[in-house]
Design a protein around this motif. Structure first.
Motif, short mmCIF file in Angstrom:
data_model
loop_
_atom_site.label_atom_id
_atom_site.label_comp_id
_atom_site.label_asym_id
_atom_site.label_seq_id
_atom_site.Cartn_x
_atom_site.Cartn_y
_atom_site.Cartn_z
N MET A 1 22.90 -40.53 46.38
CA MET A 1 24.24 -40.46 46.96
C MET A 1 24.87 -41.85 47.02
O MET A 1 26.05 -42.03 46.71
N ALA A 2 24.07 -42.84 47.42
CA ALA A 2 24.57 -44.20 47.49
C ALA A 2 24.99 -44.71 46.11
O ALA A 2 26.02 -45.35 45.95
N GLU A 3 24.16 -44.39 45.11
CA GLU A 3 24.46 -44.81 43.74
C GLU A 3 25.71 -44.11 43.21
O GLU A 3 26.56 -44.72 42.55
N THR A 4 25.84 -42.83 43.52
CA THR A 4 26.98 -42.05 43.03
C THR A 4 28.28 -42.50 43.66
O THR A 4 29.31 -42.63 42.98
N TYR B 1 23.41 -47.77 51.14
CA TYR B 1 22.51 -46.72 51.63
C TYR B 1 22.55 -46.61 53.14
O TYR B 1 22.52 -45.51 53.70
N SER B 2 22.61 -47.75 53.83
CA SER B 2 22.58 -47.74 55.28
C SER B 2 23.76 -46.95 55.86
O SER B 2 23.62 -46.29 56.90
N GLN B 3 24.89 -46.97 55.19
CA GLN B 3 26.06 -46.23 55.67
C GLN B 3 25.81 -44.73 55.58
O GLN B 3 26.20 -43.96 56.48
N ILE B 4 25.16 -44.30 54.52
CA ILE B 4 24.85 -42.88 54.36
C ILE B 4 23.84 -42.43 55.40
O ILE B 4 23.98 -41.37 56.03
N ALA B 5 22.78 -43.22 55.61
CA ALA B 5 21.75 -42.87 56.58
C ALA B 5 22.33 -42.77 57.98
O ALA B 5 21.99 -41.85 58.75
N LEU B 6 23.21 -43.69 58.34
CA LEU B 6 23.82 -43.66 59.66
C LEU B 6 24.72 -42.43 59.81
O LEU B 6 24.69 -41.75 60.84
N ALA B 7 25.49 -42.12 58.77
CA ALA B 7 26.39 -40.97 58.83
C ALA B 7 25.60 -39.66 58.93
O ALA B 7 26.04 -38.70 59.59
N ALA B 8 24.43 -39.59 58.31
CA ALA B 8 23.66 -38.35 58.27
C ALA B 8 22.82 -38.13 59.52
O ALA B 8 22.32 -37.02 59.74
N LEU B 9 22.68 -39.14 60.37
CA LEU B 9 21.74 -39.07 61.49
C LEU B 9 22.11 -38.00 62.51
O LEU B 9 21.31 -37.12 62.83
N LEU C 1 15.81 -52.05 55.08
CA LEU C 1 16.94 -51.31 54.53
C LEU C 1 18.24 -51.60 55.26
O LEU C 1 19.31 -51.65 54.64
N PHE C 2 18.17 -51.80 56.58
CA PHE C 2 19.38 -51.91 57.37
C PHE C 2 19.79 -53.35 57.69
O PHE C 2 20.97 -53.63 57.88
#
Length: 657
Positions: free
Chosen positions: A308-311, A316-324, A379-380
């Motif tokens: 998702m981050a690549e696409t 990546y950290s933004q995606i992980a935070l949003a999905a938490l 990662l973060f």
């Protein structure tokens, strides 16, 4: 550590292994009777793991060369490890699979040998390009069939035919048509076909994180998760079901394989759930829902977050935070229903004397949390690349495991982890290669945009209808497929429909990712639920529908974060974040209560529908709707309190009599 004779984690039985192989084709690999062959295959796997570790530190060759080498090695391993049919020998290696493996290697050798020629020809293929390109496409289709089943390669063939004959169609899906040479050339010598973004992520992030998972497994992390979950939740009401949720969530986030997670943790948790009184269908449904949810749970999210981050081209950290927060709400919805079901049926937990103690578990294996904490820091906060962070975490895992004898890895364990990492990665990698054909044709023909326009047209000007049609499309597209290719396909074909309506790309991609995953628990093709039913002895379809009911928050939360982006903690202040957490948690608790039909007493359908409607009021950020929702909660609680009071009075009277 204290012995637990009644609760020690059992080895997978023959029947459970058969369940895994029935629903997870990746588990049907060969175990060679010839030791020489076994050693050669293991050396190939070890070499592949070491190559990816080396390139994560020193850098990779040219993109096309690196990806072709990754795919060639994966294909070779598949033809050496996986028989062509279920009834074929699982101990002998036939000569034709050796030929297939050598053919796979030749597709990469050719790219290395004539790389400059391929680049200079710039889309004007010669006969060798077309020969090796056609060979690659056919090998990818066959390897994908062996490992993932018929679904994905069939879809790839359909798309390939669409690329060839789309000019014969009418309507919005008609395109100018492409020749065989154009399609094969696009798939082989560009970085948009088989060697596209999906394989690019597989050859970097995914492989290393799967390898990290293999090292964690060898260190005893799975046992740690089980013991810690037992220590925390085992004695609570309905404890084994809560243990299943906790353990499956953590393991699912790391391994990203729903069916394998069901069988691995389910062989331990499902018998415990049945033992305390849960029905076999409910026990299987809990395990299936929890295992699927692990792939939406940060920090690793089954490696989908990296694609998702690549696409999207965002950290990546933004995606992980949003999905938490959405992931935690998903699990809260399951826990609520588990607890209420246990309360309604008078189920207890496991007696304390049969459970480990938290401090003992931490003393024995708590140091295994250090690699996970270190990974999150890297990662973060470290600012280093994801692949370097993964490599360093693997090394830290080996070092940390040495701190105690029970977790210390021998050289044999390290070698086994290198082999296991490569072998486990073949399923994801070949799925990424095969889905590259689908995405490649969709890119060439504009199919994704056309499908998006079709969805938007069906939805008219209604955002809600467009979301519903997108949800249905994602569930259908995800049936029978692993999570990674499911996300790639839905992101290519369904997410653009939402983006067209002005929805933020990250929000749109998380929406389609959720519903693509839930195909694993949505009948008629609910592989995770079917595997759980195979272990529990329950009915497959009933287990599937119960899994959907337990995961109901997961079907509602994506709508919530589309209407309220603050649920993803995007551009929110602290107070806004607190408010959205309160309303979302309240809404999910109401939703779980309505689904189970019990709070302080049994509910009739009127109250359940009222509570369900009240939970939906929290979907859209509105003070008026929030107040209305809280009023409904108060009304339902008062009615339930009154009913419960009357029931207790009746029970007291009968006892006195």
């Amino acid at each position: 550590m204290e012995k637990r004779s009644t609760l020690d984690e059992p080895q997978m039985t023959k029947e459970q292994q058969e369940v895994l192989e029935k629903y997870d084709a990746e588990s049907r690999f060969r175990t060679f009777s010839n030791k020489t062959v076994a050693i050669i295959v293991s050396l190939i796997a070890i070499g592949l793991s070491l190559y990816h570790m080396y390139t994560s530190y020193f850098g990779t060759p040219a993109t096309l060369q690196h990806r072709s080498l990754h795919v060639a090695a994966i294909l070779a391993l598949i033809f050496l490890l996986y028989p062509p049919f279920k009834k074929a020998s699982r101990t002998k290696l036939p000569w034709y699979d050796v030929i297939f493996a050598l053919m796979a290697v030749s597709t990469s050798v050719y790219i290395f040998v004539d790389y400059l020629g391929i680049v200079n020809r710039g889309g004007l293929p010669n006969h060798f390009d077309l020969f090796f390109g056609a060979m690659l496409v056919l090998l990818v289709l066959e390897a994908s069939r062996r490992v993932t089943g018929w679904g994905l390669p069939t879809m790839a063939v359909i798309f390939f035919l669409y690329g060839l004959y789309g000019r014969e169609l009418s309507g919005i899906f008609r395109h100018r048509g492409y020749t065989w040479d154009e399609l094969v050339n696009f798939m082989y010598v560009t970085t948009e076909g088989v060697y596209g973004t999906a394989i690019g992520v597989s050859a970097t992030y995914i492989f290393l994180f799967i390898l990290f998972g293999a090292f964690l497994s060898k260190s005893g992390m799975g046992q740690f998760f089980n013991d810690m979950a037992l220590a925390i939740a085992g004695q609570t009401r309905g404890g084994p079901a809560k243990v299943s949720v906790i353990a499956s969530g953590f393991l699912g986030s790391i391994n990203g394989a729903a069916v394998a997670n069901v069988v691995t943790t389910g062989s331990f948790t499902i018998p415990l759930m049945k033992k305390i009184g849960y029905s076999r269908n409910f026990a299987g449904a809990v395990e299936a829902a929890a295992s699927v949810g692990g792939q939406i749970l940060p920090p690793i999210m089954g490696a989908a977050a990296f694609i998702m981050a690549e696409t999207l081209g965002i950290p990546y950290s933004q995606i992980a935070l949003a999905a938490l927060l959405p992931a935690l709400l998903f699990y809260l919805g399951i826990i609520v229903q588990i607890h209420l079901r246990a309360t309604k049926e008078g189920l207890k937990g496991i007696s304390r004397e049969n459970l480990p103690k938290v401090m003992e578990v931490l003393k024995e294996r708590g140091h295994l949390l250090i690699p996970l904490v270190f990974l999150m820091y890297m990662l973060f906060f470290s600012g280093r690349t994801i692949i370097f962070s993964a490599l360093l975490t693997i090394i830290i895992t080996v070092v940390v495991a040495m701190l105690r004898k029970t977790t210390r890895m021998s050289m044999r364990d390290i070698i086994d982890a290198l082999v296991q990492g490569a072998r486990t990665s073949v399923g994801v990698a070949i799925a990424c290669a095969c889905v590259g054909i689908v995405v490649g044709v969709a890119t060439m023909t504009g199919f994704g945009l056309k499908l998006a326009n079709g969805i938007v047209t069906l939805g008219g000007e209604s955002l809600f209808l467009t979301l519903v049609f997108t949800m249905i499309a994602c569930i259908v597209l995800g049936m029978g497929l692993p999570s990674i290719p499911t996300y790639i396909i839905t992101a290519t074909m369904a997410a653009p429909a939402l983006i067209t309506l002005g929805i933020e790309p990250l929000v749109a991609h998380l929406f389609v990712f959720y519903f693509g995953l839930f195909a694993n628990i949505t009948p008629p093709v609910a592989l995770a639920a079917f595997a759980a039913a195979g272990i529990s002895g329950g009915d497959q379809m009933k287990t599937g529908f119960l899994s959907m009911k337990l995961a109901i928050a997961g079907f509602i939360v994506p709508y919530m974060f589309v209407y309220n982006n603050s649920l993803l903690l995007i551009d929110t202040t602290f107070m806004e974040g607190v408010l959205v957490v309160i309303t979302a948690v309240t809404g999910v608790i109401m939703l779980g209560t309505a689904a189970e039909g019990y709070l302080l007493a049994s509910m009739n359908w009127v109250l359940r529908l009222l509570l369900f409607g009240g939970s939906l009021l929290f979907m859209n950020p509105s003070l008026t709707q929030d107040i209305a929702g809280f009023v409904i909660i108060v009304v339902v609680v008062l009615i339930q309190w009154n009913k419960g009071k009357k029931m207790r009075a009746i029970q007291s009277s009968s006892i006195e009599m």
